[in-house]
Design an enzyme around this catalytic site. Structure first.
Site, mmCIF file in Angstrom:
data_model
loop_
_atom_site.group_PDB
_atom_site.id
_atom_site.type_symbol
_atom_site.label_atom_id
_atom_site.label_comp_id
_atom_site.label_asym_id
_atom_site.label_seq_id
_atom_site.Cartn_x
_atom_site.Cartn_y
_atom_site.Cartn_z
ATOM 1 N N GLY A 78 29.733 34.946 43.287
ATOM 2 C CA GLY A 78 29.218 33.584 43.120
ATOM 3 C C GLY A 78 30.184 32.543 43.663
ATOM 4 O O GLY A 78 31.333 32.850 43.971
ATOM 5 N N THR B 145 34.278 41.933 43.047
ATOM 6 C CA THR B 145 34.928 41.885 44.367
ATOM 7 C C THR B 145 36.258 42.632 44.354
ATOM 8 O O THR B 145 36.599 43.344 45.312
ATOM 9 C CB THR B 145 35.186 40.418 44.766
ATOM 10 O OG1 THR B 145 33.943 39.726 44.688
ATOM 11 C CG2 THR B 145 35.759 40.298 46.155
ATOM 12 N N ASP C 117 33.962 31.835 35.652
ATOM 13 C CA ASP C 117 33.850 32.169 34.225
ATOM 14 C C ASP C 117 35.221 32.375 33.568
ATOM 15 O O ASP C 117 35.293 32.492 32.349
ATOM 16 C CB ASP C 117 33.017 33.446 34.038
ATOM 17 C CG ASP C 117 31.563 33.237 34.427
ATOM 18 O OD1 ASP C 117 31.172 32.071 34.618
ATOM 19 O OD2 ASP C 117 30.834 34.230 34.534
ATOM 20 N N MET D 244 27.694 27.595 32.606
ATOM 21 C CA MET D 244 27.842 28.982 33.048
ATOM 22 C C MET D 244 28.721 29.788 32.092
ATOM 23 O O MET D 244 29.464 29.217 31.289
ATOM 24 C CB MET D 244 28.406 29.022 34.450
ATOM 25 C CG MET D 244 27.302 28.819 35.442
ATOM 26 S SD MET D 244 27.720 29.341 37.079
ATOM 27 C CE MET D 244 26.085 29.266 37.810
ATOM 28 N N GLY D 245 28.664 31.062 32.246
ATOM 29 C CA GLY D 245 29.428 31.974 31.392
ATOM 30 C C GLY D 245 28.536 33.147 31.042
ATOM 31 O O GLY D 245 27.802 33.103 30.064
ATOM 32 N N ARG D 246 28.582 34.162 31.904
ATOM 33 C CA ARG D 246 27.653 35.286 31.737
ATOM 34 C C ARG D 246 28.040 36.133 30.528
ATOM 35 O O ARG D 246 27.235 36.394 29.652
ATOM 36 C CB ARG D 246 27.685 36.119 33.008
ATOM 37 C CG ARG D 246 26.628 37.172 33.067
ATOM 38 C CD ARG D 246 26.847 38.059 34.268
ATOM 39 N NE ARG D 246 26.226 37.539 35.466
ATOM 40 C CZ ARG D 246 26.800 37.547 36.666
ATOM 41 N NH1 ARG D 246 28.017 38.011 36.819
ATOM 42 N NH2 ARG D 246 26.165 37.107 37.713
ATOM 43 N N GLU E 128 25.388 30.271 29.214
ATOM 44 C CA GLU E 128 24.166 30.980 29.654
ATOM 45 C C GLU E 128 24.041 32.395 29.072
ATOM 46 O O GLU E 128 22.927 32.892 28.903
ATOM 47 C CB GLU E 128 24.117 31.064 31.177
ATOM 48 C CG GLU E 128 25.285 31.846 31.726
ATOM 49 C CD GLU E 128 25.274 32.011 33.230
ATOM 50 O OE1 GLU E 128 24.231 31.854 33.849
ATOM 51 O OE2 GLU E 128 26.359 32.321 33.762
ATOM 52 N N TYR F 21 24.637 25.122 38.223
ATOM 53 C CA TYR F 21 25.114 25.265 39.603
ATOM 54 C C TYR F 21 25.906 24.046 40.059
ATOM 55 O O TYR F 21 26.725 24.143 40.976
ATOM 56 C CB TYR F 21 23.941 25.547 40.549
ATOM 57 C CG TYR F 21 23.398 26.939 40.315
ATOM 58 C CD1 TYR F 21 24.079 28.053 40.799
ATOM 59 C CD2 TYR F 21 22.238 27.150 39.570
ATOM 60 C CE1 TYR F 21 23.615 29.335 40.558
ATOM 61 C CE2 TYR F 21 21.769 28.431 39.322
ATOM 62 C CZ TYR F 21 22.462 29.525 39.815
ATOM 63 O OH TYR F 21 22.009 30.791 39.564
ATOM 64 N N MET F 22 25.659 22.890 39.414
ATOM 65 C CA MET F 22 26.398 21.688 39.831
ATOM 66 C C MET F 22 27.891 21.814 39.546
ATOM 67 O O MET F 22 28.715 21.302 40.302
ATOM 68 C CB MET F 22 25.847 20.458 39.114
ATOM 69 C CG MET F 22 24.457 20.109 39.608
ATOM 70 S SD MET F 22 23.772 18.773 38.688
ATOM 71 C CE MET F 22 24.879 17.467 39.161
HETATM 72 N N1 LIG Z 1 32.260 48.655 41.170
HETATM 73 C C1 LIG Z 1 32.250 48.138 42.406
HETATM 74 N N2 LIG Z 1 32.738 48.848 43.445
HETATM 75 C C2 LIG Z 1 32.725 48.345 44.695
HETATM 76 N N3 LIG Z 1 32.241 47.122 45.002
HETATM 77 C C3 LIG Z 1 31.739 46.380 44.025
HETATM 78 C C4 LIG Z 1 31.727 46.832 42.661
HETATM 79 N N4 LIG Z 1 31.172 45.866 41.895
HETATM 80 C C5 LIG Z 1 30.859 44.861 42.745
HETATM 81 N N5 LIG Z 1 31.210 45.152 44.006
HETATM 82 C C6 LIG Z 1 31.005 44.317 45.181
HETATM 83 O O1 LIG Z 1 31.718 43.097 45.023
HETATM 84 C C7 LIG Z 1 30.952 42.005 45.487
HETATM 85 C C8 LIG Z 1 30.913 40.902 44.460
HETATM 86 O O2 LIG Z 1 30.558 41.404 43.172
HETATM 87 P P1 LIG Z 1 29.792 40.508 42.106
HETATM 88 O O3 LIG Z 1 28.502 40.045 42.701
HETATM 89 O O4 LIG Z 1 29.738 41.270 40.855
HETATM 90 O O5 LIG Z 1 30.667 39.198 41.975
HETATM 91 P P2 LIG Z 1 32.133 39.000 41.429
HETATM 92 O O6 LIG Z 1 33.108 39.334 42.481
HETATM 93 O O7 LIG Z 1 32.288 39.730 40.143
HETATM 94 O O8 LIG Z 1 32.176 37.440 41.249
HETATM 95 P P3 LIG Z 1 31.493 36.566 40.083
HETATM 96 O O9 LIG Z 1 30.918 37.505 39.060
HETATM 97 O O10 LIG Z 1 32.600 35.740 39.554
HETATM 98 O O11 LIG Z 1 30.479 35.757 40.771
HETATM 99 C C9 LIG Z 1 29.578 42.507 45.819
HETATM 100 O O12 LIG Z 1 29.397 42.452 47.209
HETATM 101 C C10 LIG Z 1 29.552 43.923 45.285
HETATM 102 O O13 LIG Z 1 28.861 44.802 46.118
HETATM 103 O O1 LIG Z 2 22.949 32.875 40.379
HETATM 104 P P1 LIG Z 2 24.152 33.590 40.858
HETATM 105 O O2 LIG Z 2 24.630 33.126 42.181
HETATM 106 O O3 LIG Z 2 24.022 35.073 40.775
HETATM 107 O O4 LIG Z 2 25.348 33.215 39.903
HETATM 108 C C1 LIG Z 2 25.234 33.174 38.530
HETATM 109 C C2 LIG Z 2 26.421 33.808 37.882
HETATM 110 O O5 LIG Z 2 27.619 33.556 38.547
HETATM 111 C C3 LIG Z 2 28.640 33.235 37.621
HETATM 112 O O6 LIG Z 2 28.949 31.894 37.786
HETATM 113 C C4 LIG Z 2 29.859 34.065 37.887
HETATM 114 O O7 LIG Z 2 30.327 33.724 39.165
HETATM 115 C C5 LIG Z 2 28.056 33.492 36.257
HETATM 116 O O8 LIG Z 2 28.516 32.626 35.285
HETATM 117 C C6 LIG Z 2 26.606 33.337 36.507
HETATM 118 O O9 LIG Z 2 25.842 34.116 35.635
HETATM 119 MG MG LIG Z 3 31.721 39.215 38.141
#
Ligand SMILES: Nc1ncnc2c1ncn2[C@@H]1O[C@H](COP(=O)(O)OP(=O)(O)OP(=O)(O)O)[C@@H](O)[C@H]1O
Ligand SMILES: O=P(O)(O)OC[C@H]1O[C@](O)(CO)[C@@H](O)[C@@H]1O
Ligand SMILES: [Mg+2]
Length: 535
Positions: A155, A246, A274, A317-319, A373, A430-431
């Site tokens: 995100g 990530t 978050d 936000m805050g999953r 959320e 989102y803002m």
């Molecule tokens: N267990 C995993 N192993 C390898 N790649 C992963 C794994 N979990 C997530 N990814 C990859 O990391 C990228 C981002 O993951 P995700 O959408 O969960 O966001 P995030 O990095 O946790 O950020 P946020 O939750 O803060 O938005 C995605 O492209 C996803 O494919």
């Molecule tokens: O709608 P999107 O882009 O998946 O992002 C929402 C999620 O991203 C987060 O901001 C984490 O990056 C969560 O708090 C929220 O649930």
């Molecule tokens: Mg995450």
């Protein structure tokens, strides 16, 4: 792994003799430090040295644990010399850089480390440490040979563009590196999208914009395709910006790079609005988001106090963790109730939310509710039967708890209690994450970018950077990805919030006392234990 498990496995460690490829190994030379590699939980094979004393490559990378006197433990990060032997080193060009000539100590001491716990007793062991960030005397790349890339995943978060800018400018101005590629659209961009050449001129003003100029995505992590692309393009430094998912992806890329024996540094820069990444003090963009949330809370307060029985509901936000909601509430002082995923609540009956709302309206004529959320999802799922939807990365897709709770309050007071209420629901989710980062986050982003660059140039890899008790450190990926940070509702910060809002804790004091005595986890305090929604 806690310190007890470190010492209990110590007997089975393989203590290695090292050739000094790197100043890091000063540790192994001193009699008071024992350098050991602990196999990761996925790999039970102890690693071994080959005939020339360098590390043999094993399937999974090992945990690098160095122990010292008085219970000192260093959780070190991987280094090229762990799996590639006889690499040449070069003098760090920073020492000839006019801007940095004023610095008294050009390079950090190889023995510097940052303590994870700084609250200690007279007789406490020295405890766990991480390697301190900063420029090293010797680097493992010649400037002209560096071909770096940057990718942003997950995100959005305020500050992404600042980190991108500072990596490009830091590489250029500190190390004379001119080849930096931006990977478009997150991980899948490595094999399915175009790349953007990044220069100081291109990135100059981007820190004033929200979002990421590279684009981002969820899903699409195909480790071998990504590493093929890295290899085909001749990339040798990979900077990965993203949250817990990530960093797991970056760890998988590092493992594959190591398996192939490539001299490619993988550096993670933790990003999450978050603030749920463990070990580090807080994630960049979090302060900006909390600040931006104040505008929504103030609007809700103005609306609420202008109408009879006005109720302002703000969803933030805050999953899985309620840090934004908690900090925004404490900062505002206009909030009467804050609901977060870690603290399940109930609506009806004594001690419930409806009873509190009625009391507050009678006392004050209006009230503001902030809801994260991810709060109350267990209540929604009972009605909607939709717990299993996921996004492309496997994260749970949440129901709109803000809309749900607004409707519940309207139904309760309008239909059941026959009271006139004026409820305004504001959803700025989102803002608060699409804005540019504020001044202090910009400075923080600069430090993160520079720390990552110094680490990669010095041959470290498979690390995340971040502040630990105010000092930036290189942290192994596994420590960042093994759990998510959550608000601890039996800590003083949550008590501060309760004391500022006067809301019910939704906890039974008898159960709190009993669980304290029995050392039970917080989740056992509730009638409905909150479901841990980690993917
Ligand atoms: N267990 C995993 N192993 C390898 N790649 C992963 C794994 N979990 C997530 N990814 C990859 O990391 C990228 C981002 O993951 P995700 O959408 O969960 O966001 P995030 O990095 O946790 O950020 P946020 O939750 O803060 O938005 C995605 O492209 C996803 O494919
Ligand atoms: O709608 P999107 O882009 O998946 O992002 C929402 C999620 O991203 C987060 O901001 C984490 O990056 C969560 O708090 C929220 O649930
Ligand atoms: Mg995450």
């Amino acid at each position: 792994m806690d310190s007890s498990s470190i010492s209990s496995t110590a007997a089975s460690f393989v203590t290695l003799k090292f050739r000094c490829f790197d100043p890091t190994y000063a540790y192994s030379a001193t009699p008071n430090h024992r350098r050991s590699f602990v196999t990761s939980s996925r790999s039970l094979t102890p690693c071994a040295t080959n005939s020339n004393g360098s590390m043999a490559t094993s399937e999974n990378s090992e945990r690098k644990i160095i122990t010292g006197e008085a219970g000192y433990v260093l959780e070190d990060v991987p280094h090229f010399s762990d799996y590639i032997s006889d690499l040449p080193t070069y003098p760090n060009p920073l020492q000839d850089n006019p801007s940095y000539s004023v610095v008294k100590q050009h390079f950090v001491d190889v023995d510097d480390s940052v303590a994870q716990n700084i609250v200690v007793h007279q007789d406490s062991p020295r405890g766990r440490h991480f390697r301190r960030v900063g420029p090293r005397e010797k680097v493992y790349f010649e400037s002209d040979d560096v071909h770096a890339c940057i990718v942003t995943c997950g995100g959005l978060c305020p500050g992404l563009n600042t980190v991108i800018r500072e990596i490009v400018c830091g590489l250029y101005y500190m190390y004379g590196v001119h080849k930096v590629l931006g990977i478009e659209g997150g991980y899948r961009g490595f094999y399915a999208r175009n790349t953007i050449p990044l220069t100081p001129k291109i990135v100059n003003g981007i820190h004033k914009r929200g979002g990421t100029i590279l684009g981002t995505s969820r899903g699409g992590h195909d480790t071998s395709k990504i590493v093929d692309s890295i290899q085909d393009r001749g990339i040798n430094q990979v900077y990965v910006l993203g949250g817990d998912g990530t960093q797991k992806g970056a760890s998988a890329i590092f493992e594959e790079i190591r398996r192939r024996g490539l001299k490619v540094a993988v550096a993670g820069i933790p990003k999450t609005i978050d603030n749920d990444i463990p070990i580090i003090d807080k994630s960049f963009g979090f302060d900006t988001a909390v600040e931006e949330a104040q505008r929504a809370i103030s609007a809700a307060h103005v609306e609420a106090e202008s109408f009879e029985n006005g109720i302002g509901v703000v969803k933030l936000m805050g999953r899985y963790s309620g840090f934004i909601a908690m900090y925004a509430t404490i900062a505002s002082r206009d909030v009467d109730c804050c609901l977060i995923p870690e603290s399940p609540f109930y609506l009806e009956g004594p001690g419930g939310l409806f009873e509190y709302i009625e009391k507050r309206l009678k006392e004050n004529g209006h009230m503001v509710i902030v809801i994260a959320e991810g709060a109350g999802q267990e209540l929604l799922s009972e009605i909607m039967h939709t717990m299993d939807q996921q996004d492309a990365s496997g994260n749970k897709l949440l129901q709109d708890v803000g809309l749900w709770i607004s409707q519940k309050i309207r139904d309760h007071f309008g239909k059941k209690r026959k009271m006139t209420i004026n409820l305004k629901y504001i959803d700025p989710t989102y803002m608060i994450r699409a804005v540019p980062s504020n001044a202090s986050d910009n400075v923080y982003c600069t430090l993160l970018a520079h720390s990552a660059i110094h680490g990669a140039m010095a041959g470290y890899t498979g690390f995340t950077v971040g502040p630990v008790n105010g000092r930036h450190a290189y942290i192994p990926f596994y420590r960042i990805t093994e759990r998510q940070n959550r608000v601890v509702i039996t800590d003083r910060m949550w008590a501060r919030l309760l004391s500022s809002t006067n809301q019910p804790s939704f906890l039974d004091p008898k159960k709190v006392k009993q669980s304290k005595e029995e050392g039970k986890p917080d989740t056992q305090l509730f009638n409905h234990a909150p479901k841990i929604l980690n993917n």
